[in-house]
Enzyme design. Structure first.
Site, short mmCIF file in Angstrom:
data_model
loop_
_atom_site.label_atom_id
_atom_site.label_comp_id
_atom_site.label_asym_id
_atom_site.label_seq_id
_atom_site.Cartn_x
_atom_site.Cartn_y
_atom_site.Cartn_z
N ASP A 47 5.24 -9.75 4.66
CA ASP A 47 4.64 -10.58 3.60
C ASP A 47 5.62 -10.91 2.46
O ASP A 47 5.38 -11.87 1.72
CB ASP A 47 3.43 -9.86 2.99
N ARG A 87 -1.38 -35.82 16.84
CA ARG A 87 -2.46 -34.98 16.32
C ARG A 87 -2.13 -34.35 14.96
O ARG A 87 -0.97 -34.27 14.56
CB ARG A 87 -2.73 -33.83 17.29
N ARG A 133 4.80 -28.55 16.95
CA ARG A 133 5.21 -29.89 16.49
C ARG A 133 5.41 -30.83 17.68
O ARG A 133 5.05 -32.01 17.62
CB ARG A 133 6.49 -29.75 15.68
N LYS A 182 1.93 -40.44 12.45
CA LYS A 182 0.84 -40.16 13.40
C LYS A 182 0.53 -38.69 13.60
O LYS A 182 -0.53 -38.32 14.06
CB LYS A 182 1.16 -40.82 14.73
N GLY A 191 0.83 -1.21 0.00
CA GLY A 191 0.00 0.00 0.00
C GLY A 191 0.86 1.25 0.00
O GLY A 191 0.58 2.23 -0.72
N ARG A 205 -1.12 -11.88 3.86
CA ARG A 205 -2.19 -11.24 3.07
C ARG A 205 -2.60 -12.14 1.92
O ARG A 205 -3.00 -13.26 2.16
CB ARG A 205 -1.72 -9.86 2.59
N GLU A 238 4.00 -31.02 6.57
CA GLU A 238 3.56 -32.11 5.68
C GLU A 238 2.77 -31.55 4.50
O GLU A 238 2.79 -32.13 3.41
CB GLU A 238 2.71 -33.12 6.46
O1 F6P Z 1 0.91 -6.68 5.51
C1 F6P Z 1 1.24 -7.21 6.75
C2 F6P Z 1 0.07 -7.89 7.38
O2 F6P Z 1 0.46 -8.34 8.65
C3 F6P Z 1 -0.56 -9.01 6.57
O3 F6P Z 1 0.17 -10.21 6.66
C4 F6P Z 1 -1.95 -9.07 7.18
O4 F6P Z 1 -2.87 -9.61 6.27
C5 F6P Z 1 -2.24 -7.63 7.45
O5 F6P Z 1 -0.99 -6.97 7.56
C6 F6P Z 1 -3.04 -7.34 8.70
O6 F6P Z 1 -3.36 -6.00 8.67
P1 F6P Z 1 -3.80 -5.11 9.92
O7 F6P Z 1 -2.58 -4.78 10.70
O8 F6P Z 1 -4.39 -3.87 9.29
O9 F6P Z 1 -4.79 -5.90 10.69
#
Ligand code: F6P
Length: 319
Positions: A127, A162, A154, A214, A104, A171, A187
């Protein structure tokens, strides 16, 4: 150039402070003044500026978050707000701006650049979804934080035999999930870039059971779908229980790793040097171990692609 501004936008990422420090100290080295803009683009529009000197960035290289604070600012898409920001930049006699942030923020930086403001953009986001750079600031730290958490999960998965679904951030992209899933030996890794069928996951689980396996850890990128629904669908088909953990915001905080700090230091220094050389409207990035720069406009036009070959290898290794 006598004075530059610096801001952090979007979601915080570990290493943003190290980048602010590098920007401020490089600018001071060049003999310039630095204005810190509080709360990202919001502060640019609503005039929240403060002077930053060398000591105001001491002791922050090891701190997560951002000392300049950050808010999501969708209002910055509006031209009237962009014009207000440009007016404030001119009023403050700021000759150049360094924007530190994610996807952004790159668009905000491009908008300011289109008004003739000399801008350098530093990619910082857990991200790692920004075109033009192999890595963004904070990605390495977030990956290690998530990995540490998954290693702990783990232990429980193994002890209780489990199946765990673990959601990581990212994102709309699976870069973080792939990095973490590969390192954790998950996995199954579910990412938005690769379509999957619940049946396929169940087949992997059933085949594994036949071999005596398992416990399972399935890493799910937040953009791959609703984890609770994926869990329910799997439970229905395998007639067994699943546990879900959403790692959430703990991935965004914490002390940055050496990699995140050093990337931030290199990016910060280079971003300011670009302004000195009158190279405007560029993002700094890392390509094959070298710090490079690309036009911000270009990165806004493209979407970064995930390494599908790596995804295939992760699949092979998890068998
Ligand atoms: O862009 C970083 C991030 O942590 C993303 O991984 C996540 O989807 C988003 O920001 C969460 O945004 P906010 O802080 O506005 O809740």
């Amino acid at each position: 150039m006598k004075k530059i501004g610096v801001l952090t936008g979007g979601g915080d990422a570990p290493g943003m402070n190290a980048a602010i420090r590098a920007v401020v100290r490089t600018a001071i080295y060049f003999g310039w003044e630095v204005a810190g803009i509080e709360e990202g683009f919001y502060g640019l529009v609503f005039h929240k500026f403060r002077k930053l000197d060398s000591s105001s960035v001491s002791g922050i290289i090891n701190r997560g978050g951002t000392i300049l604070h950050s808010v999501r600012c969708p209002e910055f898409r509006e031209k009237k707000n962009q014009k207000k920001a440009v007016e404030n930049i001119q009023k403050e006699k700021i000759d150049g701006l360094v924007v530190i942030g994610g996807d952004g923020s790159s668009k905000g930086a491009a908008a300011l650049s289109s008004y003739g403001i000399p801008v350098s953009f530093i990619p910082a986001s857990i991200d790692n979804d920004i075109f033009g750079t192999d890595e963004t600031i904070g990605f390495d730290t977030a990956a290690n934080t998530a990995l540490d958490a998954i290693d702990k999960i783990r232990d429980t998965a193994t002890s209780h035999k489990r199946i765990f679904l673990v959601e990581v951030m990212g994102r709309k992209s699976g870069f973080l999930a792939l990095e973490v899933g590969l390192a954790a030996g998950a996995e199954v890794i579910l990412i938005p870039e690769v379509k999957f069928k619940i049946e396929e996951i169940c087949t992997i689980l059933k085949k594994g059971r036949k071999r005596g396996k398992k416990s399972y850890v399935i890493v799910v990128a937040e953009g791959a779908g609703k984890i609770s629904e994926i869990g329910k669908e799997i439970e229905k088909r395998i007639k067994g229980e699943i546990r879900i953990t959403i790692l959430g915001y703990l991935q965004r905080g914490g002390s940055p790793s050496a990699d995140s700090r050093n990337l931030a230091s290199r990016f910060g220094t280079f971003a300011v040097s670009l302004l000195k050389e009158r190279k405007r409207g560029r993002m700094v990035g890392m390509k094959e171990g070298k710090v490079i720069s690309v036009p911000i406009e270009e990165i806004c036009r493209h979407r970064k692609k995930i390494d599908l070959q790596l995804y295939q290898w992760a699949k092979i290794l998890s068998l």
